[in-house]
Write a protein that holds these residues in place. Structure first.
Motif, PDB file in Angstrom:
ATOM      1  N   ALA A 273      38.649  -2.256  -2.559  1.00  0.00           N
ATOM      2  CA  ALA A 273      38.952  -3.630  -2.145  1.00  0.00           C
ATOM      3  C   ALA A 273      38.198  -4.631  -3.008  1.00  0.00           C
ATOM      4  CB  ALA A 273      38.591  -3.811  -0.668  1.00  0.00           C
ATOM      5  N   GLU A 274      36.940  -4.335  -3.337  1.00  0.00           N
ATOM      6  CA  GLU A 274      36.175  -5.235  -4.210  1.00  0.00           C
ATOM      7  C   GLU A 274      36.770  -5.299  -5.618  1.00  0.00           C
ATOM      8  OE1 GLU A 274      31.709  -4.928  -2.205  1.00  0.00           O
ATOM      9  OE2 GLU A 274      32.234  -3.621  -3.890  1.00  0.00           O
ATOM     10  N   ASN A 275      37.263  -4.156  -6.098  1.00  0.00           N
ATOM     11  CA  ASN A 275      37.901  -4.150  -7.416  1.00  0.00           C
ATOM     12  C   ASN A 275      39.174  -4.997  -7.393  1.00  0.00           C
ATOM     13  OD1 ASN A 275      35.932  -2.464  -8.495  1.00  0.00           O
ATOM     14  ND2 ASN A 275      37.080  -0.591  -8.030  1.00  0.00           N
ATOM     15  N   GLU A 276      39.915  -4.907  -6.297  1.00  0.00           N
ATOM     16  CA  GLU A 276      41.119  -5.742  -6.184  1.00  0.00           C
ATOM     17  C   GLU A 276      40.748  -7.217  -6.142  1.00  0.00           C
ATOM     18  OE1 GLU A 276      44.170  -2.718  -3.807  1.00  0.00           O
ATOM     19  OE2 GLU A 276      43.191  -4.355  -2.743  1.00  0.00           O
ATOM     20  N   MET A 277      39.664  -7.544  -5.433  1.00  0.00           N
ATOM     21  CA  MET A 277      39.206  -8.928  -5.374  1.00  0.00           C
ATOM     22  C   MET A 277      38.821  -9.420  -6.773  1.00  0.00           C
ATOM     23  SD  MET A 277      39.038 -10.257  -2.196  1.00  0.00           S
ATOM     24  CE  MET A 277      37.572 -11.243  -1.980  1.00  0.00           C
ATOM     25  N   ALA A 278      38.121  -8.575  -7.519  1.00  0.00           N
ATOM     26  CA  ALA A 278      37.762  -8.963  -8.893  1.00  0.00           C
ATOM     27  C   ALA A 278      38.997  -9.152  -9.742  1.00  0.00           C
ATOM     28  CB  ALA A 278      36.849  -7.885  -9.491  1.00  0.00           C
ATOM     29  N   SER A 279      40.013  -8.294  -9.532  1.00  0.00           N
ATOM     30  CA  SER A 279      41.264  -8.451 -10.281  1.00  0.00           C
ATOM     31  C   SER A 279      41.970  -9.744  -9.905  1.00  0.00           C
ATOM     32  CB  SER A 279      42.174  -7.251 -10.005  1.00  0.00           C
ATOM     33  OG  SER A 279      43.436  -7.413 -10.626  1.00  0.00           O
ATOM     34  N   PHE A 280      41.955 -10.095  -8.626  1.00  0.00           N
ATOM     35  CA  PHE A 280      42.577 -11.352  -8.193  1.00  0.00           C
ATOM     36  C   PHE A 280      41.884 -12.546  -8.853  1.00  0.00           C
ATOM     37  CE2 PHE A 280      43.917  -9.283  -3.917  1.00  0.00           C
ATOM     38  CZ  PHE A 280      44.969  -8.661  -4.566  1.00  0.00           C
ATOM     39  N   ARG A 281      40.558 -12.489  -8.912  1.00  0.00           N
ATOM     40  CA  ARG A 281      39.823 -13.612  -9.519  1.00  0.00           C
ATOM     41  C   ARG A 281      40.129 -13.713 -11.023  1.00  0.00           C
ATOM     42  NH1 ARG A 281      35.736 -11.482  -5.973  1.00  0.00           N
ATOM     43  NH2 ARG A 281      35.317 -12.964  -4.255  1.00  0.00           N
ATOM     44  N   ASP A 282      40.253 -12.561 -11.677  1.00  0.00           N
ATOM     45  CA  ASP A 282      40.599 -12.586 -13.092  1.00  0.00           C
ATOM     46  C   ASP A 282      41.999 -13.181 -13.291  1.00  0.00           C
ATOM     47  OD1 ASP A 282      38.171 -11.426 -13.696  1.00  0.00           O
ATOM     48  OD2 ASP A 282      38.966  -9.371 -13.812  1.00  0.00           O
ATOM     49  N   GLN A 283      42.902 -12.817 -12.390  1.00  0.00           N
ATOM     50  CA  GLN A 283      44.260 -13.362 -12.503  1.00  0.00           C
ATOM     51  C   GLN A 283      44.268 -14.872 -12.250  1.00  0.00           C
ATOM     52  OE1 GLN A 283      47.502 -11.141 -10.516  1.00  0.00           O
ATOM     53  NE2 GLN A 283      46.043  -9.411 -10.282  1.00  0.00           N
ATOM     54  N   ILE A 284      43.494 -15.315 -11.286  1.00  0.00           N
ATOM     55  CA  ILE A 284      43.421 -16.750 -11.002  1.00  0.00           C
ATOM     56  C   ILE A 284      42.909 -17.506 -12.224  1.00  0.00           C
ATOM     57  CG2 ILE A 284      42.154 -18.479  -9.661  1.00  0.00           C
ATOM     58  CD1 ILE A 284      42.353 -16.601  -7.247  1.00  0.00           C
ATOM     59  N   ALA A 285      41.841 -16.975 -12.851  1.00  0.00           N
ATOM     60  CA  ALA A 285      41.306 -17.637 -14.048  1.00  0.00           C
ATOM     61  C   ALA A 285      42.350 -17.697 -15.157  1.00  0.00           C
ATOM     62  CB  ALA A 285      40.061 -16.896 -14.516  1.00  0.00           C
ATOM     63  N   LYS A 286      43.079 -16.600 -15.317  1.00  0.00           N
ATOM     64  CA  LYS A 286      44.110 -16.561 -16.349  1.00  0.00           C
ATOM     65  C   LYS A 286      45.247 -17.546 -16.045  1.00  0.00           C
ATOM     66  CE  LYS A 286      47.156 -13.380 -16.252  1.00  0.00           C
ATOM     67  NZ  LYS A 286      47.860 -12.081 -16.257  1.00  0.00           N
ATOM     68  N   TYR A 287      45.693 -17.546 -14.759  1.00  0.00           N
ATOM     69  CA  TYR A 287      46.819 -18.424 -14.403  1.00  0.00           C
ATOM     70  C   TYR A 287      46.410 -19.893 -14.434  1.00  0.00           C
ATOM     71  CZ  TYR A 287      49.580 -14.367 -13.009  1.00  0.00           C
ATOM     72  OH  TYR A 287      50.318 -13.199 -13.009  1.00  0.00           O
ATOM     73  N   GLU A 288      45.164 -20.166 -14.081  1.00  0.00           N
ATOM     74  CA  GLU A 288      44.721 -21.559 -14.156  1.00  0.00           C
ATOM     75  C   GLU A 288      44.781 -22.063 -15.607  1.00  0.00           C
ATOM     76  OE1 GLU A 288      40.872 -21.626 -12.440  1.00  0.00           O
ATOM     77  OE2 GLU A 288      41.591 -21.895 -10.367  1.00  0.00           O
ATOM     78  N   SER A 289      44.358 -21.244 -16.536  1.00  0.00           N
ATOM     79  CA  SER A 289      44.442 -21.635 -17.946  1.00  0.00           C
ATOM     80  C   SER A 289      45.888 -21.815 -18.378  1.00  0.00           C
ATOM     81  CB  SER A 289      43.772 -20.568 -18.811  1.00  0.00           C
ATOM     82  OG  SER A 289      43.884 -20.890 -20.181  1.00  0.00           O
ATOM     83  N   SER A 290      46.747 -20.923 -17.909  1.00  0.00           N
ATOM     84  CA  SER A 290      48.168 -21.025 -18.271  1.00  0.00           C
ATOM     85  C   SER A 290      48.793 -22.271 -17.657  1.00  0.00           C
ATOM     86  CB  SER A 290      48.917 -19.769 -17.799  1.00  0.00           C
ATOM     87  OG  SER A 290      48.402 -18.608 -18.420  1.00  0.00           O
ATOM     88  N   ALA A 291      48.420 -22.588 -16.403  1.00  0.00           N
ATOM     89  CA  ALA A 291      48.982 -23.767 -15.747  1.00  0.00           C
ATOM     90  C   ALA A 291      48.569 -25.037 -16.479  1.00  0.00           C
ATOM     91  CB  ALA A 291      48.532 -23.818 -14.297  1.00  0.00           C
ATOM     92  N   ARG A 292      47.324 -25.092 -16.941  1.00  0.00           N
ATOM     93  CA  ARG A 292      46.872 -26.269 -17.687  1.00  0.00           C
ATOM     94  C   ARG A 292      47.651 -26.404 -19.012  1.00  0.00           C
ATOM     95  NH1 ARG A 292      41.757 -24.186 -15.937  1.00  0.00           N
ATOM     96  NH2 ARG A 292      40.835 -25.562 -14.329  1.00  0.00           N
ATOM     97  N   THR A 293      47.901 -25.290 -19.640  1.00  0.00           N
ATOM     98  CA  THR A 293      48.671 -25.332 -20.885  1.00  0.00           C
ATOM     99  C   THR A 293      50.089 -25.822 -20.633  1.00  0.00           C
ATOM    100  OG1 THR A 293      47.365 -23.490 -21.783  1.00  0.00           O
ATOM    101  CG2 THR A 293      49.492 -23.949 -22.832  1.00  0.00           C
ATOM    102  N   ALA A 294      50.697 -25.319 -19.526  1.00  0.00           N
ATOM    103  CA  ALA A 294      52.069 -25.737 -19.202  1.00  0.00           C
ATOM    104  C   ALA A 294      52.114 -27.225 -18.868  1.00  0.00           C
ATOM    105  CB  ALA A 294      52.593 -24.924 -18.027  1.00  0.00           C
ATOM    106  N   LEU A 295      51.115 -27.709 -18.133  1.00  0.00           N
ATOM    107  CA  LEU A 295      51.077 -29.139 -17.818  1.00  0.00           C
ATOM    108  C   LEU A 295      50.903 -29.961 -19.099  1.00  0.00           C
ATOM    109  CD1 LEU A 295      48.874 -29.156 -14.601  1.00  0.00           C
ATOM    110  CD2 LEU A 295      51.313 -29.724 -14.756  1.00  0.00           C
TER     111      LEU A 295
END
Length: 246
Positions: free
Chosen positions: A59-81
């Motif tokens: 579960a902790e590994n999944e949480m770390a994966s979710f946080r990594d995905q959030i960081a990645k998607y936040e960067s992508s969202a800023r680029t798209a904006l």
């Protein structure tokens, strides 16, 4: 009915006493088996703890994966904006929101799992200590039981052993008495024989130095201190030497 109830109580009491007697007679075997059962239960508890730890780490590994995905998607969202792609940025923002929900919902579950691990470890440790304490006490009980069985055996055989020892002592005393009587008989017989042959009187005379053949250390020294005497025997036809004139 009262008599039947009493008979029933008697039978149940007799059965209980018999069962209790069997339990008491096999108490150490029962204790050993109970310790083995406790060890088996501890093994199951450790397996459960290991499974819980594994699920929590997943579960902790999944949480770390979710946080990594959030960081990645936040960067992508800023680029798209930045490129004016609002619809794509909104879609990415929706995915970020889903991941944040997962993190929010799974966070308390992971904390509960950690708390459960702590409780389970404490319970296992406490039970291990109790089992070890019981095992040491059982060892002491086994030693005491062996000693008491030995003492009981000695006590039961003591009377017989004392009787055998007493019998052996009596036999030894009788043998000594017979030997003493036989010794006195031999001495008396020898005294009679010495008196008959005069050996006893001769022994007394020899000790007094009266009988010939008796020689003491003083007699030998006296003989050795005397000067030697040389006897000269003249040959036939020869004249004995004249004596020196005085």
């Amino acid at each position: 009915m009262s008599m039947l109830r009493k008979l029933s109580a008697l039978f149940r009491g007799t059965a209980h006493d018999a069962a209790q007697g069997v339990v008491d007679a096999n108490a150490l075997k029962i204790l050993d088996q109970e310790i083995r059962d406790a060890d088996n239960a501890q093994g199951k508890a450790r397996d459960d703890l290991a499974g819980l730890v594994a699920r929590r780490r997943m579960a902790e590994n999944e949480m770390a994966s979710f946080r990594d995905q959030i960081a990645k998607y936040e960067s992508s969202a800023r680029t798209a904006l930045g490129q004016g792609k609002t619809d794509l940025a909104r879609e990415v923002a929706g995915r970020i929101a889903e991941l944040e929900v997962e993190i929010t919902s799974r966070g308390p579950l992971i904390e509960d799992m950690k708390a459960a691990e702590t409780r389970l470890r404490a319970a296992i440790s406490a039970t291990d200590q109790k089992i070890e304490t019981l095992r040491r006490e059982i060892d002491i009980v086994k030693v005491n039981d062996s000693v008491q069985r030995a003492q009981t055996s000695v006590a039961l055989n003591s009377a017989g052993a004392q009787s055998r020892i007493g019998s052996a002592a009596d036999s030894l005393q009788r043998i000594k008495q017979r030997q003493a009587i036989q010794e006195e008989k031999l001495n008396a017989s020898q005294a009679l024989e010495d008196r008959r042959t005069g050996a006893d009187l001769d022994a007394k005379l020899r000790e007094a130095g009266i009988l010939p053949g008796h020689s003491s250390a003083d007699d030998v020294l006296a003989r050795l201190s005397q000067p030697e005497v040389t006897v000269v025997t003249p040959r036939i036809g020869q004249q004995a030497p004249d004596k020196d004139p005085a």
